[in-house]
Design a protein around this motif. Structure first.
Motif, PDB file in Angstrom:
ATOM      1  N   GLU A  31       0.831  -1.204   0.000  1.00 37.33           N
ATOM      2  CA  GLU A  31       0.000   0.000   0.000  1.00 37.33           C
ATOM      3  C   GLU A  31       0.864   1.252   0.000  1.00 37.33           C
ATOM      4  OE1 GLU A  31      -2.524  -0.279   3.410  1.00 37.33           O
ATOM      5  OE2 GLU A  31      -3.700  -1.894   2.554  1.00 37.33           O
ATOM      6  N   GLU A  32       0.237   2.348  -0.305  1.00 32.09           N
ATOM      7  CA  GLU A  32       0.908   3.643  -0.281  1.00 32.09           C
ATOM      8  C   GLU A  32       1.005   4.132   1.174  1.00 32.09           C
ATOM      9  OE1 GLU A  32       2.251   4.636  -2.934  1.00 32.09           O
ATOM     10  OE2 GLU A  32       1.157   3.522  -4.457  1.00 32.09           O
ATOM     11  N   PRO A  33       1.881   5.102   1.460  1.00 32.27           N
ATOM     12  CA  PRO A  33       2.008   5.630   2.823  1.00 32.27           C
ATOM     13  C   PRO A  33       0.710   6.242   3.339  1.00 32.27           C
ATOM     14  CG  PRO A  33       3.844   6.356   1.469  1.00 32.27           C
ATOM     15  CD  PRO A  33       2.846   5.715   0.541  1.00 32.27           C
ATOM     16  N   GLY A  34       0.550   6.167   4.660  1.00 31.89           N
ATOM     17  CA  GLY A  34      -0.646   6.708   5.296  1.00 31.89           C
ATOM     18  C   GLY A  34      -0.365   7.871   6.223  1.00 31.89           C
ATOM     19  N   VAL A  78      -9.023  10.376   5.421  1.00 30.79           N
ATOM     20  CA  VAL A  78      -9.662  11.366   4.548  1.00 30.79           C
ATOM     21  C   VAL A  78      -8.578  12.361   4.144  1.00 30.79           C
ATOM     22  CG1 VAL A  78     -11.566  12.982   4.282  1.00 30.79           C
ATOM     23  CG2 VAL A  78     -11.784  11.092   5.922  1.00 30.79           C
ATOM     24  N   TRP A  79      -8.239  12.361   2.859  1.00 40.84           N
ATOM     25  CA  TRP A  79      -7.119  13.168   2.342  1.00 40.84           C
ATOM     26  C   TRP A  79      -7.619  14.555   1.954  1.00 40.84           C
ATOM     27  CZ3 TRP A  79      -2.801  11.102   3.689  1.00 40.84           C
ATOM     28  CH2 TRP A  79      -2.755   9.715   3.872  1.00 40.84           C
ATOM     29  N   ILE A  80      -7.821  15.403   2.959  1.00 43.70           N
ATOM     30  CA  ILE A  80      -8.366  16.736   2.699  1.00 43.70           C
ATOM     31  C   ILE A  80      -7.290  17.785   2.444  1.00 43.70           C
ATOM     32  CG2 ILE A  80     -10.536  16.327   3.893  1.00 43.70           C
ATOM     33  CD1 ILE A  80      -9.310  17.829   6.301  1.00 43.70           C
ATOM     34  N   TRP A  81      -6.045  17.492   2.805  1.00 47.41           N
ATOM     35  CA  TRP A  81      -4.972  18.480   2.612  1.00 47.41           C
ATOM     36  C   TRP A  81      -3.951  18.036   1.579  1.00 47.41           C
ATOM     37  CZ3 TRP A  81      -6.278  23.033   4.073  1.00 47.41           C
ATOM     38  CH2 TRP A  81      -7.122  23.200   5.175  1.00 47.41           C
ATOM     39  N   ARG A  82      -4.076  16.848   1.028  1.00 50.68           N
ATOM     40  CA  ARG A  82      -3.189  16.371  -0.045  1.00 50.68           C
ATOM     41  C   ARG A  82      -4.037  15.528  -0.975  1.00 50.68           C
ATOM     42  NH1 ARG A  82       2.252  15.069   0.017  1.00 50.68           N
ATOM     43  NH2 ARG A  82       2.413  17.106   0.981  1.00 50.68           N
ATOM     44  N   ALA A 142      -0.227   7.903  -2.607  1.00 46.39           N
ATOM     45  CA  ALA A 142       1.050   7.889  -3.328  1.00 46.39           C
ATOM     46  C   ALA A 142       1.741   9.255  -3.315  1.00 46.39           C
ATOM     47  CB  ALA A 142       0.804   7.452  -4.780  1.00 46.39           C
ATOM     48  N   ARG A 143       1.029  10.311  -2.998  1.00 46.14           N
ATOM     49  CA  ARG A 143       1.620  11.644  -2.965  1.00 46.14           C
ATOM     50  C   ARG A 143       2.145  12.011  -1.576  1.00 46.14           C
ATOM     51  NH1 ARG A 143      -2.977  13.922  -6.865  1.00 46.14           N
ATOM     52  NH2 ARG A 143      -1.975  13.338  -8.812  1.00 46.14           N
ATOM     53  N   VAL A 144       2.081  11.064  -0.659  1.00 43.92           N
ATOM     54  CA  VAL A 144       2.618  11.260   0.695  1.00 43.92           C
ATOM     55  C   VAL A 144       3.879  10.432   0.820  1.00 43.92           C
ATOM     56  CG1 VAL A 144       2.168  10.804   3.152  1.00 43.92           C
ATOM     57  CG2 VAL A 144       0.383  11.782   1.725  1.00 43.92           C
ATOM     58  N   SER A 145       4.859  10.975   1.518  1.00 44.67           N
ATOM     59  CA  SER A 145       6.109  10.273   1.714  1.00 44.67           C
ATOM     60  C   SER A 145       6.370  10.067   3.207  1.00 44.67           C
ATOM     61  CB  SER A 145       7.267  11.093   1.119  1.00 44.67           C
ATOM     62  OG  SER A 145       8.498  10.524   1.472  1.00 44.67           O
TER      63      SER A 145
END
Length: 133
Positions: free
Chosen positions: A33-36, A109-113, A125-128
């Motif tokens: 999975e992508e980062p959380g 809930v990805w409200i800021w990215r 995927a846009r979080v590291s």
């Protein structure tokens, strides 16, 4: 909109800490999975058993340069013992996911990215989890 309004001031992690949000783990990356993000939970909100967008149970941060943190999303959560229904809770038709390591049903809930997989996808995927820009 309500989540963004309720969390806008938490771009400054010092304010989140002052308001009772504490780090409860490392940057989440589950295999395949992508980062959380790094969860900062408010124990009072987490243990009230309610799903209230004006009081998100956790904030999700991404580590950036110089040890700073960037707010990227929120998590709504309900502890297992407080949820008596057969099916997991839902928010806007999106089912919460069991998080056995924390003993809660949770929904990111990805409200800021923005997230290419959708606002309610588990990882982004846009979080590291590394210190980037």
């Amino acid at each position: 909109k309500q989540l963004r309004s309720a969390t806008a001031r938490y771009h400054n992690v010092a304010i989140a800490l002052k308001d009772g949000y504490i780090p409860v783990g490392e940057c989440e990356v589950h295999e395949g999975e992508e980062p959380g993000g790094i969860p900062y939970a408010n124990i009072e909100y987490l243990t009230d058993g309610m799903i209230d967008p004006s009081k998100p149970d956790a904030l999700l941060y991404e580590p950036v340069k110089n040890g700073k943190l960037r707010l990227v999303g929120v998590e709504l959560a309900v502890p297992y013992p407080m949820w008596t229904e057969e099916q997991p809770p839902e928010f806007f038709g999106y089912e919460f996911r069991p998080e056995d390591e924390m003993g809660v049903f949770g929904l990111h809930v990805w409200i800021w990215r923005s997230n290419p997989d959708g606002m309610f996808a588990w990882g982004n995927a846009r979080v590291s989890c590394g210190e980037e820009s």
